[in-house]
Design an enzyme around this catalytic site. Structure first.
Site, mmCIF file in Angstrom:
data_model
loop_
_atom_site.group_PDB
_atom_site.id
_atom_site.type_symbol
_atom_site.label_atom_id
_atom_site.label_comp_id
_atom_site.label_asym_id
_atom_site.label_seq_id
_atom_site.Cartn_x
_atom_site.Cartn_y
_atom_site.Cartn_z
ATOM 1 N N LYS A 22 0.166 -8.427 -11.428
ATOM 2 C CA LYS A 22 0.912 -8.756 -9.892
ATOM 3 C C LYS A 22 -0.362 -8.921 -8.747
ATOM 4 O O LYS A 22 -0.387 -9.971 -8.315
ATOM 5 C CB LYS A 22 1.869 -7.585 -9.631
ATOM 6 C CG LYS A 22 2.188 -7.954 -8.224
ATOM 7 C CD LYS A 22 3.117 -6.839 -7.594
ATOM 8 C CE LYS A 22 2.704 -5.477 -7.452
ATOM 9 N NZ LYS A 22 1.991 -5.499 -5.880
ATOM 10 N N ASN A 23 -1.113 -7.909 -8.883
ATOM 11 C CA ASN A 23 -2.228 -7.847 -8.073
ATOM 12 C C ASN A 23 -3.389 -8.921 -7.875
ATOM 13 O O ASN A 23 -4.098 -8.983 -7.229
ATOM 14 C CB ASN A 23 -2.732 -6.183 -7.538
ATOM 15 C CG ASN A 23 -1.753 -5.541 -7.074
ATOM 16 O OD1 ASN A 23 -0.656 -6.104 -6.557
ATOM 17 N ND2 ASN A 23 -1.853 -4.132 -6.935
ATOM 18 N N ARG A 93 4.019 -7.224 1.867
ATOM 19 C CA ARG A 93 2.777 -7.324 2.949
ATOM 20 C C ARG A 93 1.776 -8.159 2.230
ATOM 21 O O ARG A 93 0.763 -8.632 3.050
ATOM 22 C CB ARG A 93 2.211 -5.629 3.034
ATOM 23 C CG ARG A 93 3.385 -4.704 3.542
ATOM 24 C CD ARG A 93 2.650 -3.498 3.499
ATOM 25 N NE ARG A 93 1.502 -3.423 4.106
ATOM 26 C CZ ARG A 93 1.271 -3.443 5.110
ATOM 27 N NH1 ARG A 93 2.175 -3.460 6.056
ATOM 28 N NH2 ARG A 93 -0.010 -3.623 5.927
ATOM 29 N N ARG A 122 -0.267 1.334 7.189
ATOM 30 C CA ARG A 122 -0.821 -0.125 6.589
ATOM 31 C C ARG A 122 -1.001 -1.159 7.595
ATOM 32 O O ARG A 122 -0.704 -2.211 7.571
ATOM 33 C CB ARG A 122 0.040 -0.432 5.563
ATOM 34 C CG ARG A 122 0.121 0.519 4.289
ATOM 35 C CD ARG A 122 0.853 -0.124 3.101
ATOM 36 N NE ARG A 122 0.109 -0.926 2.140
ATOM 37 C CZ ARG A 122 0.356 -1.529 1.099
ATOM 38 N NH1 ARG A 122 1.674 -1.399 0.415
ATOM 39 N NH2 ARG A 122 -0.214 -1.947 0.048
ATOM 40 N N PRO A 123 -1.800 -0.925 8.692
ATOM 41 C CA PRO A 123 -2.259 -1.994 9.360
ATOM 42 C C PRO A 123 -3.176 -2.944 8.723
ATOM 43 O O PRO A 123 -3.566 -2.946 7.627
ATOM 44 C CB PRO A 123 -3.311 -1.158 10.424
ATOM 45 C CG PRO A 123 -3.911 -0.126 9.624
ATOM 46 C CD PRO A 123 -2.664 0.235 8.632
ATOM 47 N N VAL A 124 -3.102 -4.153 9.528
ATOM 48 C CA VAL A 124 -4.095 -5.314 8.928
ATOM 49 C C VAL A 124 -5.338 -5.571 9.727
ATOM 50 O O VAL A 124 -5.796 -6.744 9.890
ATOM 51 C CB VAL A 124 -3.262 -6.661 8.757
ATOM 52 C CG1 VAL A 124 -2.149 -6.259 7.563
ATOM 53 C CG2 VAL A 124 -2.255 -7.073 9.855
ATOM 54 N N LEU A 126 -8.290 -4.941 9.692
ATOM 55 C CA LEU A 126 -9.543 -5.321 8.958
ATOM 56 C C LEU A 126 -9.428 -6.753 8.595
ATOM 57 O O LEU A 126 -10.459 -7.511 8.636
ATOM 58 C CB LEU A 126 -9.761 -4.232 7.688
ATOM 59 C CG LEU A 126 -9.822 -2.630 8.049
ATOM 60 C CD1 LEU A 126 -10.037 -2.012 6.428
ATOM 61 C CD2 LEU A 126 -11.081 -2.546 8.730
HETATM 62 C C1 UD1 Z 1 -3.703 -3.118 -2.552
HETATM 63 C C2 UD1 Z 1 -2.841 -3.402 -3.668
HETATM 64 C C3 UD1 Z 1 -1.947 -2.277 -3.805
HETATM 65 C C4 UD1 Z 1 -2.824 -0.815 -4.078
HETATM 66 C C5 UD1 Z 1 -3.965 -0.714 -2.596
HETATM 67 C C6 UD1 Z 1 -4.753 0.484 -2.884
HETATM 68 C C7 UD1 Z 1 -2.366 -5.641 -3.555
HETATM 69 C C8 UD1 Z 1 -1.463 -6.758 -3.461
HETATM 70 N N1 UD1 Z 1 -1.872 -4.588 -3.393
HETATM 71 O O1 UD1 Z 1 -3.045 -3.122 -1.374
HETATM 72 O O2 UD1 Z 1 -1.130 -2.146 -4.960
HETATM 73 O O3 UD1 Z 1 -2.269 0.491 -3.612
HETATM 74 O O4 UD1 Z 1 -4.688 -2.183 -2.689
HETATM 75 O O5 UD1 Z 1 -5.608 0.383 -4.074
HETATM 76 O O6 UD1 Z 1 -3.226 -6.174 -4.363
HETATM 77 N N2 UD1 Z 1 -6.174 -0.618 5.796
HETATM 78 C C9 UD1 Z 1 -6.549 -0.576 7.172
HETATM 79 N N3 UD1 Z 1 -6.512 -1.861 7.828
HETATM 80 C C10 UD1 Z 1 -6.563 -2.891 7.087
HETATM 81 C C11 UD1 Z 1 -6.355 -2.925 5.749
HETATM 82 C C12 UD1 Z 1 -6.273 -1.779 5.007
HETATM 83 O O7 UD1 Z 1 -6.503 0.535 7.749
HETATM 84 O O8 UD1 Z 1 -6.615 -3.863 7.681
HETATM 85 C C13 UD1 Z 1 -6.227 0.876 5.121
HETATM 86 C C14 UD1 Z 1 -4.958 1.071 4.480
HETATM 87 O O9 UD1 Z 1 -4.027 1.589 5.278
HETATM 88 C C15 UD1 Z 1 -4.986 2.122 3.328
HETATM 89 C C16 UD1 Z 1 -6.558 1.699 2.982
HETATM 90 O O10 UD1 Z 1 -7.106 0.818 3.999
HETATM 91 O O11 UD1 Z 1 -5.028 3.352 3.883
HETATM 92 C C17 UD1 Z 1 -6.488 0.852 1.571
HETATM 93 O O12 UD1 Z 1 -5.426 -0.149 1.718
HETATM 94 P P1 UD1 Z 1 -5.756 -1.679 1.137
HETATM 95 O O13 UD1 Z 1 -6.839 -1.604 0.298
HETATM 96 O O14 UD1 Z 1 -6.069 -2.530 2.152
HETATM 97 O O15 UD1 Z 1 -4.623 -2.131 0.334
HETATM 98 P P2 UD1 Z 1 -3.660 -3.261 0.065
HETATM 99 O O16 UD1 Z 1 -4.865 -4.227 -0.149
HETATM 100 O O17 UD1 Z 1 -2.726 -3.542 1.114
#
Ligand code: UD1
Length: 420
Positions: A22-23, A93, A122-124, A126
């Site tokens: 999926k990912n 998301r 889970r902010p975006v 970054l």
């Molecule tokens: C992806 C996976 C998910 C997995 C996660 C961690 C996909 C579709 N999903 O989610 O299954 O659990 O990686 O391996 O591939 N963060 C911020 N700001 C941001 C982005 C992230 O603070 O803009 C933080 C998140 O809150 C979290 C950490 O960074 O604490 C890691 O998250 P991230 O690797 O971004 O997760 P996803 O890519 O959403």
């Protein structure tokens, strides 16, 4: 709403085919936006999250045909509406993955902010910061990220303060058609990032360093059509292998992924599983109550947060004490209260779960799925519990596990899907 009724106590035996990841499939589908032509994507898993991404791309004007094997031909040449609506983004998301490719190809994008999530805030930020680094102007208006890069994106240096998987994928896709060179430091090394890069490279992208924490992308003018098959799903495989370990089963899984599964396999060996690997795939055999396994989640190549809940289920029936530390997400223990209702002896303190295995076993109860992997842990617990476990809200499971009850029933489980 569908529910699963699981009659526990059966060992899993037989062989299984892994689904596509999926990912990996999600960013690869999003990457089709970069191409003004057709591409073929194979081995796409049949999951609700994939349907959401397909609907999102269709809503923008992409045309596609899917055959019975879930091989998909997608044509984004007439894509004309670079808008990701809230109705679709709120259900998944990972919709944020269209931001980079839309900006790269159209120089503009409107993507709804995803909002809250069961496993943390889970902010975006970054994702947004890295698009700004490549020259995009971004405003947040009415809950939407409104992004513009008047003269197109320009290569730049992105240094992620936190390892982010989809953030890294977005940055890569943004850099592919940007002018000049983009570098990404503190990049995610996840195999799904590597799979996306393999697909983009087949399309003619110039990308170096994937699988390390520094990725370099030399922008090109256009990409070419390609035919790509998505890698197998390491988390699905890991989940089923954990189920086999818990049920004292013997199962072979056809796949070519053992190296990316190493950390998970090492933990299952500590639990006592006998694991054999050959060119066909992985065989796991287990014949005793599992040993407790300590876990600390972290980005790849360390232990994946997406397997944490399943290992708490395993530790709940182990013969001893264990500690599971969640370092990636702030609130990823929603399954713990449900496992306690099934007789799990688990204490939470901050980001750590202390588990004392209950060797008498778990007892069936009605439980509620709260997020994708939490739901998987409840199914695993149901497989070993005495009696019939009812798992409610399984739409979470259908987001990420293809036909979970069919696959487990083929191995001898007794699971029924009911609508109530
Ligand atoms: C992806 C996976 C998910 C997995 C996660 C961690 C996909 C579709 N999903 O989610 O299954 O659990 O990686 O391996 O591939 N963060 C911020 N700001 C941001 C982005 C992230 O603070 O803009 C933080 C998140 O809150 C979290 C950490 O960074 O604490 C890691 O998250 P991230 O690797 O971004 O997760 P996803 O890519 O959403």
């Amino acid at each position: 709403m569908d529910k699963l009724l699981i009659s526990g106590g059966r060992s899993l035996e037989g062989s299984l085919r892994a689904s596509g990841a999926k990912n990996s499939a999600l960013p690869i589908l999003a990457s089709s936006i970069l191409l003004k032509d057709k591409m073929t994507i194979r081995n796409i898993p049949h999951l609700n999250d994939i349907t959401t991404m397909i609907e999102l791309l269709s809503s923008m004007g992409a045309e596609m045909t899917v055959d019975e094997n879930m091989d998909l031909e997608i044509n984004s040449s007439n894509l004309e509406n670079p808008l990701a609506r809230y109705e679709l983004v709120k259900t998944m998301r990972a919709s944020i993955l269209v931001l980079g490719p839309l900006l790269s190809r159209y120089h503009e994008a409107e993507v709804a902010l995803p909002g809250g999530c069961a496993i943390g805030s889970r902010p975006v930020n970054l994702h947004i910061d890295c698009m700004r680094q490549l020259g995009a102007e971004i405003d947040i208006v009415d809950g939407y990220i409104k992004a513009k890069a008047k003269d197109g994106l320009k290569g730049g240096n992105i240094n992620f303060s936190n390892v982010t998987v989809t953030g890294t994928e977005n940055a890569i896709m943004a850099g592919v058609l940007a002018k000049g060179t983009t570098t990404i430091s503190n990049a995610a090394k996840e195999p799904e990032v590597v799979d996306l890069v393999a697909c983009l490279r087949k399309m003619g992208a110039k990308i170096f360093g994937e699988g390390t924490d520094r990725i370099e992308i030399n922008g090109v003018n256009a990409l070419e059509p390609c035919d790509y098959s998505v890698m197998a799903d390491r988390i699905e495989i890991g989940t089923y292998l954990t189920a086999v370990t818990m049920t004292k089963g013997n199962v072979s899984i056809k796949c070519s992924l053992p190296s990316v599964l190493e950390t998970i396999l090492d933990k299952l060996k500590i639990a006592g599983a006998n694991i054999q690997i050959d060119e066909e795939g992985i065989n796991l055999e287990m014949d005793k109550i599992p040993n407790p396994v300590n876990i600390s989640t972290a980005p790849f190549p360390l232990f994946p947060t997406d397997m944490q809940a399943q290992f708490i289920a395993l530790n709940s029936i182990s013969k001893g004490k264990s500690k599971v530390i969640e370092n990636v997400f702030e609130n990823r223990f929603m399954h713990v209260q449900e496992l306690i209702r099934m007789g799990g002896n688990i204490r939470l303190e901050g980001n750590t779960a202390y588990i004392e295995g209950n060797t008498k076993g778990l007892i069936a109860a009605p439980v509620m799925a709260t997020d994708l992997r939490a739901s998987a842990s409840l199914v695993l617990a149901g497989l070993v519990a005495k009696g019939q476990t009812k798992v409610d809200r399984i739409y979470h499971i259908d987001r990420g596990y293809e036909r979970i009850e069919e696959k487990l029933n083929l191995l001898g489980a007794n699971i029924e899907r009911v609508s109530e």
